[in-house]
Structure formats: structure tokens, C-alpha cells
Design an enzyme around this catalytic site. Structure first.
Site, mmCIF file in Angstrom:
data_model
loop_
_atom_site.group_PDB
_atom_site.id
_atom_site.type_symbol
_atom_site.label_atom_id
_atom_site.label_comp_id
_atom_site.label_asym_id
_atom_site.label_seq_id
_atom_site.Cartn_x
_atom_site.Cartn_y
_atom_site.Cartn_z
ATOM 1 N N GLU A 7 0.842 -1.194 0.000
ATOM 2 C CA GLU A 7 0.000 0.000 0.000
ATOM 3 C C GLU A 7 0.882 1.251 0.000
ATOM 4 O O GLU A 7 1.937 1.283 0.635
ATOM 5 C CB GLU A 7 -0.874 -0.014 1.257
ATOM 6 N N LYS A 41 -9.645 2.793 -2.090
ATOM 7 C CA LYS A 41 -9.853 2.138 -0.796
ATOM 8 C C LYS A 41 -11.206 2.522 -0.198
ATOM 9 O O LYS A 41 -11.521 3.696 -0.037
ATOM 10 C CB LYS A 41 -8.724 2.530 0.151
ATOM 11 N N CYS A 77 -5.458 -2.967 2.551
ATOM 12 C CA CYS A 77 -5.162 -2.927 3.986
ATOM 13 C C CYS A 77 -6.397 -3.072 4.894
ATOM 14 O O CYS A 77 -6.879 -4.163 5.128
ATOM 15 C CB CYS A 77 -4.392 -1.656 4.315
#
Length: 257
Positions: free
Chosen positions: A42, A108, A142
Site C-alpha cells: 500500500e 480504498k 489494507c
């Protein structure tokens, strides 16, 4: 295609130093052979910064162009997330770049409120599905790992990818959740994390891994230093296991809002 060879690059990330990080990745990738897909962490060019203004790039910026150049020159696919500015908003945006230089993106969805990510970045709202060399791939980022409903295999994907900056203090959760996602979704699950210490003095211990569709770790034992490892994924094993074990056929149907 029966096999997909995936290379994980677990590395330190120099804090908010885009050009230096790209040079380091170039060195790591230049001699990498016999792979189809390279997975980076990431925010691989900056580290997990909550100060996007000085480091954010457009999609035409140097980091995305570097990804395109690497993918086309090596004739491989490349994925990882970057800090991107678009319409005066900032995104933690994953790029999946194909060997021909085209790409797909995923923003995200779950922003890490503990680090105030939600105060500095805008959230995405849609998953993406990628078809590559006969495998259907779902890439996430994540903190998305903690939300099984978002990750649920309603798309019949074969491979679930998480790129991350996941701190050592919670690495046991990282290990457990990656394994859980592979079992419940009957897919290969890939997690690529960074190592080293970031600009906020958070320590990262890696534990990048690949789990098969029954939750067995098929990558090397957990390591806490820089490493590159390549693992071959089998499409045949996915089809056989899903045929013999009907867990996905029995899954609940639902729509996300």
C-alpha cells in the site's frame, strides 16, 4: 491458463520519497523473471502518509507512469496503491497495470479512522473485478481486510489481494484475517505488507503471505525483513475444490449499499 505466477515484494518504504522508492523498486524488479504478476505494498511510493498534499500525484504522474513502464517492459502485470489527487480530493488508489500498459483502479473503501485516514482521503464505493491470464482477481487495500462483507466472494473471483501498511503491533490480526478470507471465500488470498519503520515511528514486520483456497499458507514462513518470493497459483485446484466442496454454492445472497 492453468497457472499464475505471483511475485510478492516485501520492502522498506522511504518516507514520502517517491523518486528514491521508485529507483529501489526498479532495482528489485529488473532481474525478476518467470512471473506474471508483481504485488507491491500500500502507498508503495510514499509510505502510509496522512499528509497527501505534498506527495499526491495525478494519474499522469511519475509513479503511475513508472508502473506502466515496468509492466510493458517486463511484459507482466503490476499492482500496488498510491496517493492520488483528483478533482481536489485525495485517494488511496490501487492500480492494476496490465502488460500492455492499460490499467484498472480501485479506491480504498474502508479508510483507517484510527490514523485519521478518513479526514485526509476520500473513500471509494465500488469493488473491481480483474480478468488476467484466466484468473479473476479482486484487489483490496489494507483496512478492507477487517470487513468480510465487503470482501465476500459474490463475484466468483479466484484470487483476493490485499496490499498493506499493517503495523507490527496488530500483525496477529493480519495473519488470522488473511487466512480467514481464503477459507470463507474459497480463493487464493495474497497479502503484501511492508517492513521497517515509517515517518511516524510505526514499525512494520511484514508477514506477507499467500494462502490457498483451504487456508493453508503456501508461501515461505513469515519473514520480517525485505524479501521477494514468487508462488505459482493453480486454476485447476480452485475448480476441483469448489466442485467437491459446495461452500460457495451455499453462500448467502445480498446486495451492498
Amino acid at each position: 491458463m492453468e497457472e499464475l505466477r505471483v511475485s510478492l515484494i516485501q520492502t522498506e518504504i522511504l518516507w514520502e520519497s517517491i523518486e528514491e522508492n521508485l529507483l529501489r523498486y526498479t532495482e528489485k524488479i529488473k532481474d525478476l523473471q518467470n512471473t506474471d504478476l508483481i504485488v507491491l505494498p500500500e502507498m508503495f511510493s510514499t509510505g502510509f502518509t496522512m499528509n497527501p498534499i505534498p506527495v499526491a500525484e495525478k494519474e499522469s504522474g511519475k509513479a503511475v507512469q513508472w508502473m506502466i513502464q515496468m509492466a510493458t517492459s517486463k511484459k507482466i502485470a503490476l499492482t500496488g496503491s498510491l496517493v492520488i489527487e483528483e478533482n481536489k480530493k485525495y485517494y488511496n488508489r490501487l492500480f492494476f497495470v496490465f502488460p500492455d500498459g492499460s490499467y484498472k483502479t480501485y479506491d480504498k473503501k474502508h479508510l483507517f479512522s484510527l490514523a485519521k485516514e478518513h479526514a485526509n482521503y476520500s473513500a471509494g464505493s465500488e469493488k473491481i473485478s480483474i480478468d488476467y491470464k484466466g484468473f479473476k482477481i479482486c484487489p483490496l487495500i489494507c483496512y478492507d481486510l477487517r470487513f468480510p462483507v465487503w470482501a465476500r466472494n459474490v463475484e466468483d473471483y479466484d484470487v483476493l489481494i490485499f496490499v498493506a501498511n499493517w503495523p507490527h503491533k496488530r500483525v496477529k490480526a493480519w495473519d488470522a484475517l488473511l487466512k480467514a478470507r481464503s477459507i470463507e471465500n474459497m480463493c487464493y488470498t495474497i497479502g503484501v505488507n511492508r517492513v521497517g519503520t515509517d515517518g511516524n515511528d510505526l514499525f512494520y514486520s511484514g508477514h506477507s503471505a499467500i494462502y490457498d483456497i483451504l487456508g493453508d499458507q503456501i508461501s515461505a514462513p513469515f519473514q520480517e525483513t525485505e524479501l521477494i518470493q514468487t508462488i505459482s497459483l493453480s486454476k485447476k485446484s480452485i475448480l476441483e475444490a469448489r466442485k467437491n466442496l459446495g461452500f460457495l454454492r451455499d453462500r448467502d445472497e445480498f446486495n451492498l449499499k
